[in-house]
Design an enzyme around this catalytic site. Structure first.
Site, PDB file in Angstrom:
ATOM      1  N   GLU A 158     -14.940  18.537 -12.482  1.00 36.12           N
ATOM      2  CA  GLU A 158     -16.383  18.572 -12.248  1.00 36.12           C
ATOM      3  C   GLU A 158     -16.815  17.537 -11.212  1.00 36.12           C
ATOM      4  O   GLU A 158     -17.781  16.798 -11.415  1.00 36.12           O
ATOM      5  CB  GLU A 158     -17.131  18.372 -13.572  1.00 36.12           C
ATOM      6  CG  GLU A 158     -16.808  19.455 -14.584  1.00 36.12           C
ATOM      7  CD  GLU A 158     -17.620  19.372 -15.868  1.00 36.12           C
ATOM      8  OE1 GLU A 158     -18.031  18.269 -16.250  1.00 36.12           O
ATOM      9  OE2 GLU A 158     -17.846  20.434 -16.481  1.00 36.12           O
TER      10      GLU A 158
ATOM     11  N   ASP B  53     -15.646  24.690 -23.558  1.00 36.53           N
ATOM     12  CA  ASP B  53     -16.423  23.449 -23.579  1.00 36.53           C
ATOM     13  C   ASP B  53     -17.292  23.294 -24.820  1.00 36.53           C
ATOM     14  O   ASP B  53     -18.498  23.512 -24.747  1.00 36.53           O
ATOM     15  CB  ASP B  53     -17.307  23.400 -22.317  1.00 36.53           C
ATOM     16  CG  ASP B  53     -17.858  22.012 -22.076  1.00 36.53           C
ATOM     17  OD1 ASP B  53     -17.388  21.073 -22.724  1.00 36.53           O
ATOM     18  OD2 ASP B  53     -18.749  21.875 -21.228  1.00 36.53           O
TER      19      ASP B  53
ATOM     20  N   GLU C 136     -24.443  19.111 -27.800  1.00 33.93           N
ATOM     21  CA  GLU C 136     -24.832  19.641 -26.489  1.00 33.93           C
ATOM     22  C   GLU C 136     -25.085  21.144 -26.529  1.00 33.93           C
ATOM     23  O   GLU C 136     -26.008  21.640 -25.891  1.00 33.93           O
ATOM     24  CB  GLU C 136     -23.716  19.325 -25.480  1.00 33.93           C
ATOM     25  CG  GLU C 136     -23.907  19.963 -24.116  1.00 33.93           C
ATOM     26  CD  GLU C 136     -22.778  19.638 -23.136  1.00 33.93           C
ATOM     27  OE1 GLU C 136     -21.869  18.863 -23.499  1.00 33.93           O
ATOM     28  OE2 GLU C 136     -22.810  20.160 -22.014  1.00 33.93           O
TER      29      GLU C 136
HETATM   30  O1  GCW Z   1     -19.476  19.574 -21.673  1.00 32.53           O
HETATM   31  C1  GCW Z   1     -19.464  19.217 -20.358  1.00 32.53           C
HETATM   32  C2  GCW Z   1     -20.755  18.523 -20.177  1.00 32.53           C
HETATM   33  C3  GCW Z   1     -20.709  17.431 -19.164  1.00 32.53           C
HETATM   34  C4  GCW Z   1     -19.512  16.545 -19.480  1.00 32.53           C
HETATM   35  C5  GCW Z   1     -18.248  17.377 -19.384  1.00 32.53           C
HETATM   36  C6  GCW Z   1     -16.998  16.604 -19.760  1.00 32.53           C
HETATM   37  C7  GCW Z   1     -19.263  14.189 -19.241  1.00 32.53           C
HETATM   38  O2  GCW Z   1     -21.735  19.458 -19.880  1.00 32.53           O
HETATM   39  O3  GCW Z   1     -21.911  16.729 -19.265  1.00 32.53           O
HETATM   40  O4  GCW Z   1     -19.438  15.433 -18.641  1.00 32.53           O
HETATM   41  O5  GCW Z   1     -18.323  18.440 -20.274  1.00 32.53           O
HETATM   42  O6  GCW Z   1     -16.570  16.722 -20.883  1.00 32.53           O
HETATM   43  O7  GCW Z   1     -16.459  15.914 -18.919  1.00 32.53           O
END
Ligand code: GCW
Length: 711
Positions: free
Chosen positions: A301, A375, A403
């Protein structure tokens, strides 16, 4: 050494129930129960020579004083009946004299025994180390808090994983990524000088559930964290946590040698870069002698990493591992990677990247793997990396903060989610090769073992943003200690400690908790659907999200709905993600008829008229699930409202309001999802199911630019 509790029992004013005390409330228990406990707890025999010993003794004084109450006075010295004896053979001559075996307890285990001491009834908490004794003390307090008998105790506890860790996604400006409980608990600006009471209370709470490590800062890390100023601040926190057996780790930004080191490169094979990290590690260890090591999110990311220089994840991890090795530190390297350039199914990418590196990491590297391959969704099948890296210690990463499960307002007890993953059978070494056995090292003989949870802690008075979210912190710690515990038992324990031992309260509250996560799955992402939340902030439904910088950040990428059907074909006929699992698992997931229905659309793209196990069509079944989710929330509300007057008014009212929000939002999720998917299914709702309250374009028009926690 011999401390008469009675002397310390000052009456305490009735405290408001604002949630600050978490599960360590220590409110007076009924007199009759207290009477039964007192004879064995009349004196406390506990050393207080070290900070950990003092913290243990203070907790027992506080806990026993609160639970057993100040009046009537417990007893006077002449009539003392029995004692609680705590310590190690080295710290306590009484423990040494009792000759309880402690060798088999390791660094953190303990034994709690009902014994005879000086001819009187007593309880002994024995351990090899001060930290073990502290864990034992919290266990005993838990027994009292949950109303358990203590007259025939014979308990032996040894944690099943070595590292039980929180990951804070906290930034230096106090914004918490995916945080829904206010600002960061770390008041960086006032550190290192001002150490408010929260830090020690944080450590107590963690110690009480066996958490022994914390990563202070976000994995999307600022290089500033590694500057002298912030190292000093981290060291101040480490000093507060140390007596509670909690070690500090830091997230490290891979490009820090460039950003704060003045180097031209962060190439892990460059000698100057290697020297920079070594010097940085030396500097940190000078300030924090028991520093745990680094957590790294690299080439994920947009974060920098070794691949920026044509090197592998192993090259990057090993370079940092070499830097901390002389100090006994470790590197925890995250496997949460998926590339912008790779058109392959996102669910497959971590496995493809990491399995070829198995055996290539230094012995002080762990690879941290999210519970599922996408995720932290309300439901995901277990990550295929579990069982697939026998030579690399894999650390579990759960997300405690919600989240994707309704932020702080939705009640979703995550125990069943964690348990479902831990109990999943990878079949890596035949039947019974559960994820728990991978993580606790039993399956592959890992040297290092651990479990991490992305914290839900913030500056809110109740720590977690909602009272019930405290249970998610709690259950994470308990399962990290022993991944085979039952989430229901833990829910009960927590409820008793947090609300009441009254069965008429415990039973309905535990029932609410146990059904709550499935309710969320139903109203958000039933039958294996996933990642359909609003773009970026992940608040509310967004199944229509498409376009933008990358396909795998859209909802349409995941649900693939068309007029023909819905779901992501990950079978051997599709993306073939199923083949990353061991053969029997792969075969099961490859066959829609054998795939557990809760994962159906995760692995299969199916026509709208596909017949589900209920006999209903897929479309009807989806509608039924969405609606059931809303009904479950309505039931939770009813249950909770019926407890009015039996729970303290402050907490009752806030929870009641949050449940009302949850019902409203569950309805929103259901209606928006049905309105959207109906444009593809082009089918009517089954009889008796109400149409969405608004047309689709209404739901699509809603925007939440200030939703909390966005990255
Ligand atoms: O779940 C996603 C989140 C990001 C997060 C990423 C990760 C810290 O939306 O905010 O970043 O995973 O786990 O690295």
């Amino acid at each position: 050494m011999l401390l008469l509790l009675a002397a310390l029992l000052l009456p305490r004013p009735a405290a408001a129930e604002d949630g600050y005390d978490l599960w360590l409330r220590y409110r007076p228990i009924p007199d009759a129960d207290a009477e039964a406990y007192r004879p064995r707890l009349a004196q406390l025999v506990a050393p207080a020579a070290t900070p950990t010993q003092r913290a243990t003794r203070d907790e027992l004084v506080r806990g026993l004083g609160g639970l057993l109450g100040a009046q009537p006075p417990m007893s006077d010295a002449a009539k003392v009946e029995g004692a609680l004896i705590v310590g190690t053979p080295a710290s306590s001559k009484q423990i040494a004299g009792l000759k309880l075996a402690t060798k088999d307890l390791g660094r953190e285990g303990y034994r709690i025994r009902t014994v005879e001491f000086d001819g009187r009834d007593a309880i002994a908490i024995a351990a090899n180390t001060d930290a073990g004794a502290m864990h034992g003390a919290f266990h005993l307090l838990r027994l009292l808090q949950t109303g358990q008998p203590i007259d025939a105790l014979d308990i032996r506890e040894v944690p099943r994983t070595q590292l039980r860790m929180l990951n804070h996604w906290d930034n230096l400006d106090r914004h918490v990524e995916r945080g829904y409980a206010g600002e960061s608990i770390w008041d960086w600006h006032k550190l290192p000088d001002y150490l408010g009471p929260r830090y020690a209370d944080y450590a107590r709470a963690n110690a009480s559930i066996g958490i022994n490590a914390t990563v202070l800062n976000n994995v999307n890390a600022s290089a500033q964290q590694l500057t002298p100023m912030y190292i000093e601040k981290a060291a101040a926190l480490a000093n507060v946590f140390r007596p509670y057996g909690i070690r500090v780790f830091l997230s490290a930004r891979f490009s820090a040698p460039v950003e704060i080191g003045g180097l031209k490169t962060a190439d892990p094979l460059d000698p100057q870069v290697r020297a920079w990290w070594k010097a940085k590690a030396d500097e940190i260890y000078k300030a924090i002698p028991d520093f745990g090591g680094f957590l790294v999110k690299a080439n994920s990311e947009g974060q920098p990493g070794p691949q920026d220089y044509g090197r592998t994840h192993a090259d990057g991890a090993n370079m940092m591992a070499d830097a901390v090795k002389p100090h006994g530190g470790i590197v925890i390297w995250r496997a949460f990677v998926y590339s912008h350039e790779t058109p392959d199914d996102r669910a497959k990418q971590a496995y493809n990247e990491f399995v070829p590196l198995d055996g290539k990491f230094r012995d002080n590297v762990m690879v941290q793997v999210k519970n599922g391959a996408i995720d932290f969704q309300p439901r995901e099948p277990f990550h295929p990396l579990f069982g697939a890296m026998p030579k690399t210690p894999l650390m579990m990463e759960f997300q405690i903060t919600k989240e994707y499960l309704g932020f702080a307002t939705h009640l979703a007890y995550l125990g069943p989610l964690f348990e479902e993953t831990l109990r999943a059978d990878t079949h890596a070494r035949g039947k019974g090769s559960t994820v728990a056995k991978v993580v606790d090292g039993e399956l592959h003989g890992y040297r290092l073992t651990g479990m991490a949870g992305v914290a839900n802690i913030g500056s809110d008075r109740n720590w977690s943003g909602s009272h019930f979210d405290q249970a998610n912190w709690y259950v994470f710690g308990r399962l990290a200690w022993n991944p085979e515990l039952s989430s229901r038992d833990i829910a009960e324990e927590w409820t008793r400690m947090t609300f009441s031992n009254d069965g008429d309260i415990v039973q309905p509250v535990v029932a609410m908790m146990m059904g709550s996560r499935e309710a969320v799955v139903d109203y958000m992402t039933p039958l294996g659907l996933h990642h359909l939340m609003g773009r970026g902030h992940h608040y509310g439904p967004g199944p229509w999200v498409e376009g933008g910088p990358r396909a795998d950040w859209t909802s349409v990428y995941y649900h693939r709905a068309t007029k023909d059907g819905i779901g992501f074909d990950r079978t051997t006929r599709g993306s073939d993600a199923v083949s990353q699992y061991a053969k029997p698992v792969a075969a099961q997931f490859d066959d829609a008829g054998r795939t557990p229905e809760e994962f159906l659309l995760w692995f299969h793209h199916l026509p709208w008229d596909y017949t589900t196990r209920s006999g209903r069509t897929l479309w009807d079944e989806l509608v039924v699930h969405y609606s059931r989710g809303v009904d479950k929330v309505r039931d939770m509300r009813r249950t909770w409202n019926a407890l009015e007057g039996r729970i303290d008014p402050e907490r009752h009212a806030q929870i009641a309001t949050f449940l009302a929000i949850q019902e409203k939002e569950a309805q929103w999720w259901r209606d928006a999802s049905i309105a959207y998917f109906q444009t593809f299914s082009q089918r009517p709702l089954p009889d008796g199911y109400a149409p969405p309250a608004h047309p689709l374009d209404y739901y699509e028009s809603l925007e939440f630019p200030f939703a909390p926690g966005n990255g």
